[in-house]
Design an enzyme around this catalytic site. Sequence first.
Site, mmCIF file in Angstrom:
data_model
loop_
_atom_site.group_PDB
_atom_site.id
_atom_site.type_symbol
_atom_site.label_atom_id
_atom_site.label_comp_id
_atom_site.label_asym_id
_atom_site.label_seq_id
_atom_site.Cartn_x
_atom_site.Cartn_y
_atom_site.Cartn_z
ATOM 1 N N LYS A 1 9.634 -23.426 15.870
ATOM 2 C CA LYS A 1 8.652 -23.558 14.888
ATOM 3 C C LYS A 1 9.976 -25.378 14.804
ATOM 4 C CE LYS A 1 6.459 -20.082 15.082
ATOM 5 N NZ LYS A 1 4.267 -20.281 15.241
ATOM 6 N N TRP B 1 1.680 -10.906 10.962
ATOM 7 C CA TRP B 1 2.969 -11.115 11.769
ATOM 8 C C TRP B 1 3.657 -9.917 10.586
ATOM 9 C CZ3 TRP B 1 2.232 -12.118 15.530
ATOM 10 C CH2 TRP B 1 1.599 -13.306 16.020
ATOM 11 N N ASP C 1 11.646 -12.783 7.108
ATOM 12 C CA ASP C 1 10.767 -13.042 8.891
ATOM 13 C C ASP C 1 10.412 -14.863 8.437
ATOM 14 O OD1 ASP C 1 9.228 -14.896 10.557
ATOM 15 O OD2 ASP C 1 7.593 -13.268 11.168
#
Length: 358
Positions: A195, A102, A171
């Site tokens: 999440k 990511w 992030d």
Amino acid sequence: MDRAHNFCAGPATLPLPVLQKVQNELTNYRGKGTSILEMSHRSREYTEIDRQATERLKKLLGAGDEWSVLFLQGGASSQFMMVPQNFLSSDRTADYIDTGTWSDNAIHEAKLFGNVHVPFSSKSENYTRIPSNSELELSDNASYLHFTSNNTIYGTQFPTEPHVSVPLVCDASSDFLSRPINLDRYGLIYAGAQKNLGPAGVTVVLIKDSFADRQVNIDIPTILDYKTHMKKIFNTPPVFAVYMVNYVLEWLEQNGGIEHFQSLNQKKSEKLYTEIDRDDFYNGTVQKESRSKMNVTFRLNDNHLEEKFLTEAKASGLLALKGHRSVGGIRASIYNACPMESVNALVDFMKDFRQSNG
């Protein structure tokens, strides 16, 4: 039916009390005769939900009036583009730490808008570790430093924020609200909700006013300009997802806040890693000092047993333990809403499987 032990990396398990509360309100929200799914985002009811969610999030994090909370869409992937589009240009540089897929994707997007310097990458080491602060080869006068706090695929996590002189952009999708953070170091934090925070569909962004003022690009499409969303609810938000986020935040408040879940997550991860390290039947995939408390990744010493492990685990009510398709192996995602009972069940299964197949 009984609920299984869900170790999915995302969308992930949600608190049962929240799901039950939403179930009870689904067709008739608080006596209004209609579902929240059917209400205008300009209605009094949704406006109050947005206000509550914003206030709860800021209270949990200790964020003051200098912070704005935005409920956007497009996941973290949209923020890979939106951050540099607002704060990077051809005559500016940003530092991006590369610790996984990511962060690598974020680097790719940022290069479309300006200069990117990578002060550290563990790509050549198969992303098995997080850098120490002394390893960061920082650029001069960077606009910001971007990092991914937890890496869901590889199972690594920054133990604390990097110590740098420029604003941090993070992030935080897969460990948001799992531990306290030092907001003084940050300019912007973003997190896909699916999440620790709620269902898929909403991306939470916290942005500090002083960082927003650093915006360098003026020719930005209106909807991609952070200042557009800081002023008001600009377009139709993901109403149902924000509604659920508000209840998850309420659940966090009622159960001891971030500090409580930091302690619980430590206990859950320690129990799993202790079992992994007991002998060489199971093997952790990352260096111990870089291990994630959210995504516990490991392999079996005999790789041929992994499919059997996953099949028997599923039959025992232990779901979504297969590692990411790009790396394989086993992954147990143990976010805030994953109870200790699920971790205990997984550890018991691991012991039995070792005894039967070791």
